[in-house]
Design an enzyme around this catalytic site. Structure first.
Site, short mmCIF file in Angstrom:
data_model
loop_
_atom_site.label_atom_id
_atom_site.label_comp_id
_atom_site.label_asym_id
_atom_site.label_seq_id
_atom_site.Cartn_x
_atom_site.Cartn_y
_atom_site.Cartn_z
N LYS A 182 13.85 -15.72 -8.18
CA LYS A 182 13.62 -14.69 -9.21
C LYS A 182 12.69 -15.23 -10.29
O LYS A 182 11.76 -14.57 -10.72
CB LYS A 182 14.98 -14.28 -9.79
CG LYS A 182 15.07 -12.94 -10.39
CD LYS A 182 15.24 -11.80 -9.40
CE LYS A 182 14.62 -11.95 -8.09
NZ LYS A 182 14.98 -11.25 -6.97
N CYS B 9 0.82 -1.22 0.00
CA CYS B 9 0.00 0.00 0.00
C CYS B 9 0.85 1.27 0.00
O CYS B 9 1.94 1.29 0.57
CB CYS B 9 -0.87 0.04 1.24
SG CYS B 9 -1.89 -1.40 1.44
N GLU C 58 18.43 -18.08 -5.07
CA GLU C 58 17.99 -16.76 -5.54
C GLU C 58 17.53 -16.84 -7.00
O GLU C 58 16.54 -16.20 -7.38
CB GLU C 58 19.14 -15.74 -5.36
CG GLU C 58 18.98 -14.41 -6.06
CD GLU C 58 17.70 -13.63 -5.73
OE1 GLU C 58 16.99 -13.98 -4.76
OE2 GLU C 58 17.39 -12.68 -6.47
N HIS D 178 19.38 -37.50 -2.37
CA HIS D 178 18.67 -37.79 -1.11
C HIS D 178 17.17 -37.55 -1.22
O HIS D 178 16.47 -37.55 -0.21
CB HIS D 178 19.27 -36.95 0.03
CG HIS D 178 20.72 -37.26 0.24
ND1 HIS D 178 21.16 -38.45 0.76
CD2 HIS D 178 21.83 -36.54 -0.06
CE1 HIS D 178 22.50 -38.44 0.78
NE2 HIS D 178 22.92 -37.29 0.29
N ASN E 108 -2.18 2.45 5.78
CA ASN E 108 -1.25 1.36 5.46
C ASN E 108 -1.05 0.56 6.74
O ASN E 108 -0.92 1.14 7.82
CB ASN E 108 0.12 1.91 5.06
CG ASN E 108 0.15 2.41 3.64
OD1 ASN E 108 -0.86 2.39 2.96
ND2 ASN E 108 1.31 2.88 3.22
N GLY E 109 -0.96 -0.76 6.62
CA GLY E 109 -0.70 -1.59 7.80
C GLY E 109 -1.88 -2.48 8.10
O GLY E 109 -2.75 -2.70 7.24
N ARG F 51 5.30 -0.44 -6.10
CA ARG F 51 5.25 -1.18 -4.84
C ARG F 51 4.26 -2.34 -4.92
O ARG F 51 4.26 -3.21 -4.05
CB ARG F 51 4.81 -0.24 -3.71
CG ARG F 51 5.75 0.95 -3.53
CD ARG F 51 5.14 1.96 -2.61
NE ARG F 51 5.02 1.45 -1.26
CZ ARG F 51 5.95 1.56 -0.33
NH1 ARG F 51 7.07 2.19 -0.61
NH2 ARG F 51 5.79 1.07 0.86
N GLU G 255 9.05 -15.61 -9.10
CA GLU G 255 8.40 -14.31 -8.91
C GLU G 255 7.89 -13.71 -10.22
O GLU G 255 6.78 -13.21 -10.27
CB GLU G 255 9.42 -13.29 -8.34
CG GLU G 255 9.64 -13.36 -6.87
CD GLU G 255 10.50 -12.19 -6.43
OE1 GLU G 255 10.02 -11.39 -5.64
OE2 GLU G 255 11.67 -12.08 -6.88
N TRP H 256 -3.00 -2.77 -1.46
CA TRP H 256 -2.60 -4.16 -1.72
C TRP H 256 -3.38 -4.98 -0.72
O TRP H 256 -3.15 -4.87 0.49
CB TRP H 256 -1.09 -4.28 -1.51
CG TRP H 256 -0.49 -5.58 -1.92
CD1 TRP H 256 -0.15 -5.97 -3.19
CD2 TRP H 256 -0.10 -6.66 -1.06
NE1 TRP H 256 0.41 -7.22 -3.16
CE2 TRP H 256 0.46 -7.66 -1.88
CE3 TRP H 256 -0.17 -6.88 0.31
CZ2 TRP H 256 0.95 -8.86 -1.36
CZ3 TRP H 256 0.31 -8.07 0.83
CH2 TRP H 256 0.86 -9.05 -0.01
O1 M6R Z 1 13.10 -4.42 0.93
P1 M6R Z 1 13.65 -5.73 1.38
O2 M6R Z 1 14.98 -6.03 0.79
O3 M6R Z 1 13.66 -5.88 2.88
O4 M6R Z 1 12.62 -6.80 0.82
C1 M6R Z 1 12.74 -8.15 1.14
C2 M6R Z 1 11.88 -8.99 0.23
O5 M6R Z 1 10.53 -8.64 0.36
C3 M6R Z 1 12.28 -8.85 -1.24
O6 M6R Z 1 13.62 -9.18 -1.44
C4 M6R Z 1 11.40 -9.74 -2.15
O7 M6R Z 1 11.69 -11.09 -1.95
C5 M6R Z 1 11.61 -9.34 -3.60
N1 M6R Z 1 10.38 -9.42 -4.30
C6 M6R Z 1 12.65 -10.19 -4.26
O8 M6R Z 1 12.76 -10.06 -5.61
#
Ligand code: M6R
Length: 612
Positions: A489, A2, A485, A508, A101-102, A30, A492, A77
């Site tokens: 990626k 948000c 990672e 395993h 927000n929150g 965001r 996502e 969001w």
């Molecule tokens: O702002 P931050 O680095 O604390 O965010 C952490 C995660 O939310 C952030 O890395 C998230 O996993 C991303 N979407 C990764 O691409």
């Protein structure tokens, strides 16, 4: 996640509506699912909300914008209640309109109480409770607008950044903060508020960051900040350095590819002025820790979320080699509620791009509560985590707009090596090892440039990769965190299910997954584990030929029994992970584009996760 924007201006103008909408657009990165604004139109509050993109809110607002001097806006969001117009903010109840927000943790209890008092709710959100509560108190004859807000704040539990306006108070905008970022921007024509500086940088760079348990009463050109005990706070605005030009796509189709391509520059920026060749160490001005403490550290505890957590995992491999002390890495969402053993000489390090991630912030506070000294490896200057750590290293990577984090990962890893050099030289890190690290860092920008030149080759491969429904990333030693990672990626941005294993662990259990619909991405480095990793590759090849090898070896035979081989330059073991990681980033990007995904704002994700 948000976003909040708001303003109170000295003159009524349609430009103020434009500023609210621009602020919302600046926070689109965001992640959000609905948006809205509420503003004073004549002597009434007008609320316009819409599900989906801000473009549909703009359609509703129409071509000729109304004039206003007071307004608030929000990108939502969804947490409580579907993404829908009715659940979108602002929530306007009676004379009061709010954006939030929150999460209000006690909203059910408050809602029940308000229903019994005759209030009628129209949304499923926790946020509407705030509007109802303030409106209820405001109707009590003994409370003015500020008094009603104060009274409501005493009832709220949870996390909130709030902006509130009242129909009959056109000269006041009230904001409050508890565990959710909020800032005030000052200019000659108006006072702005936002949850993210990006929203208002076109209008001002003079900022006051609200702290937790503070609220502010704002007018055009005036501000009073109070703590929750109603003491007036003495606050000094600071000037932030953000260039609106940095948040343009600059000719790229997406922010994601722009940010991947910016990595050579990000490397230069995080290293600038920080290598101390004379002492085989680093210059890190912001650590704020006593020199003798570096000799006392008996453990490092890294806490982070998502990609920042994986940068922490890579950090464990690097720092243990440099410092010979245990380095543990915890996901912040687990750490904050666990009862982990820590000692007084455990150094806590929080990695965060945004510096606002709620779980990471809560973990930082837990570490401080235990008396640990803490550092932040943070990109966003002035963010809450950056302000609360004892010291830290700023990444200077520039704004990262795409939800998927890329350049911040590289910069975090470089900051880790700089931290290792600094602490290591107070301990046992030899000159020889330090020089290896310094040399590796010195050529890294060029090395990454080299991988980026594989861009078109990887683009051509993307459609082949995109046909697979599942992917498995494998690597050994520091390429294992890189494999994780890489899978993170890919899932996502492409929505392809992906996981990662240490290559030696497959036998395993995970070997059972190897089959027609699964592609293995195998990271193979010609390092001390080359022969072992090649054996693991052979084990995979014996079961499937759906393999994409990424390697810094020149051995030609590796291509046999694979769909392809991507070859990168052999660099130092200290930085090889970052080279392989750029390949992963390009794979994820081009596969997502091939599949027509919403690359910069993947479904269900938010850039800065400011709720638990
Ligand atoms: O702002 P931050 O680095 O604390 O965010 C952490 C995660 O939310 C952030 O890395 C998230 O996993 C991303 N979407 C990764 O691409």
């Amino acid at each position: 996640m948000c976003g909040i924007i708001g303003l109170i201006a000295s003159k009524s103008s349609p430009n103020n509506i434009e500023a609210l909408v621009l602020g919302l657009k600046r926070m689109e990165y965001r992640g959000y699912d609905s948006a809205g604004i509420a503003f004073m139109a004549g002597n009434q509050i007008k609320t316009v909300r819409s599900k989906g993109k801000i473009a549909s809110l703009e359609d509703k607002l129409g071509q000729s914008l109304e004039s206003t001097k007071l307004g608030i806006g929000h990108t939502r969001w969804a947490t409580h209640g579907d993404p829908s117009e009715i659940n979108a903010h602002p929530h306007t109840v009676g004379k009061i309109s709010i954006v939030h927000n929150g999460i209000i943790e006690n909203y059910q209890e408050l809602k029940q109480e308000l229903i019994e008092l005759g209030c009628e709710f129209s949304s499923e959100t926790d946020s509407e409770v705030v509007a109802q509560l303030i409106n209820y108190y405001y109707q009590q004859s003994d409370l003015d607008f500020v008094g009603a807000v104060r009274q409501a704040l005493t009832r709220l539990k949870g996390a909130y950044g709030l902006a509130i306006i009242a129909e009959d108070q056109p000269d006041q905008l009230i904001v409050a903060r508890q565990a959710s970022p909020l800032l005030i921007g000052l200019s000659d024509h108006a006072t702005y508020i936002a949850s993210d500086p990006m929203a208002i940088i076109s209008y001002t760079d003079r900022i006051i960051y609200l702290e937790d348990k503070e609220y502010a009463v704002l007018g055009a050109g005036s501000y009073q900040v109070y703590d929750f005990d109603h003491n007036l706070r003495d606050v000094t605005p600071e000037t932030i350095e953000l260039d609106p030009g940095q948040i343009q796509k600059s000719g790229y189709d997406h922010f994601l590819i722009k940010e991947i391509m910016e990595q050579p520059e990000a490397v230069i920026n995080v290293l600038r002025g920080r290598i101390d060749k004379q002492n085989f160490s680093s210059h890190l001005g912001g650590l704020n820790l006593p020199d003798d403490y570096f000799r006392k550290i008996d453990r490092i505890l890294i806490v982070a979320c998502g990609t920042a957590y994986y940068a922490g995992l890579l950090g464990k491999y690097l720092l243990e080699k440099m410092l010979n002390i245990p380095v543990d890495v915890e996901m912040a969402s687990e750490f904050r509620y666990r009862d982990p053993a820590t000692s007084k000489n455990t150094l806590g390090v929080v990695y965060s791009q945004s510096g606002e991630t709620a779980d990471s912030l809560a973990s930082l506070r837990e570490m401080k509560r235990r008396g640990m000294l803490t550092l932040g490896i943070i990109n966003t200057a002035g963010s809450t985590i950056a302000r609360e750590v004892d010291g830290g290293i700023y990444l200077h990577a520039g704004p990262e707009i795409s939800v998927a984090s890329t350049k911040a990962f590289s910069s975090m890893s470089i900051a880790t090596l700089l931290l290792g050099l600094e602490i290591g030289r107070y301990r046992q890190l030899s000159i020889e090892r330090s020089m290896e690290v310094i040399q590796a860092l010195g050529s890294l920008a060029n090395d990454i440039e080299g991988v980026l030149s594989l861009d078109q080759e990887i683009k051509l491969l993307a459609s082949k990769i995109a046909k697979f429904g599942h992917m498995m990333y494998l690597g050994r030693d520091s390429l294992y965190p890189i494999a994780i990672e890489g899978s993170h990626k890919l899932k996502e941005v492409s929505y392809i299910q992906a996981e990662a294993y240490p290559a030696g662990e497959m036998k395993h259990g995970a070997n059972a997954l190897l089959g027609d619909d699964l592609l293995v991405v195998f990271f193979l480095s010609n390092n001390f584990l080359y022969d072992k990793a090649k054996s693991n590759l052979a084990e995979v090849k014996a079961r499937t030929s759906n393999i994409l090898v990424v390697t810094d070896s020149e051995e030609q035979d590796l291509a046999r029994g694979t769909i392809d081989v991507i070859r990168v330059k052999r660099v130092s073991d200290w930085t090889q992970g970052l080279i392989f990681n750029v390949v992963s980033q390009l794979i994820a990007y081009y596969v997502a584009v091939d599949l027509g995904r919403d690359v910069d704002q993947p479904r269900n994700l938010a850039k800065s996760v400011t709720v638990e």
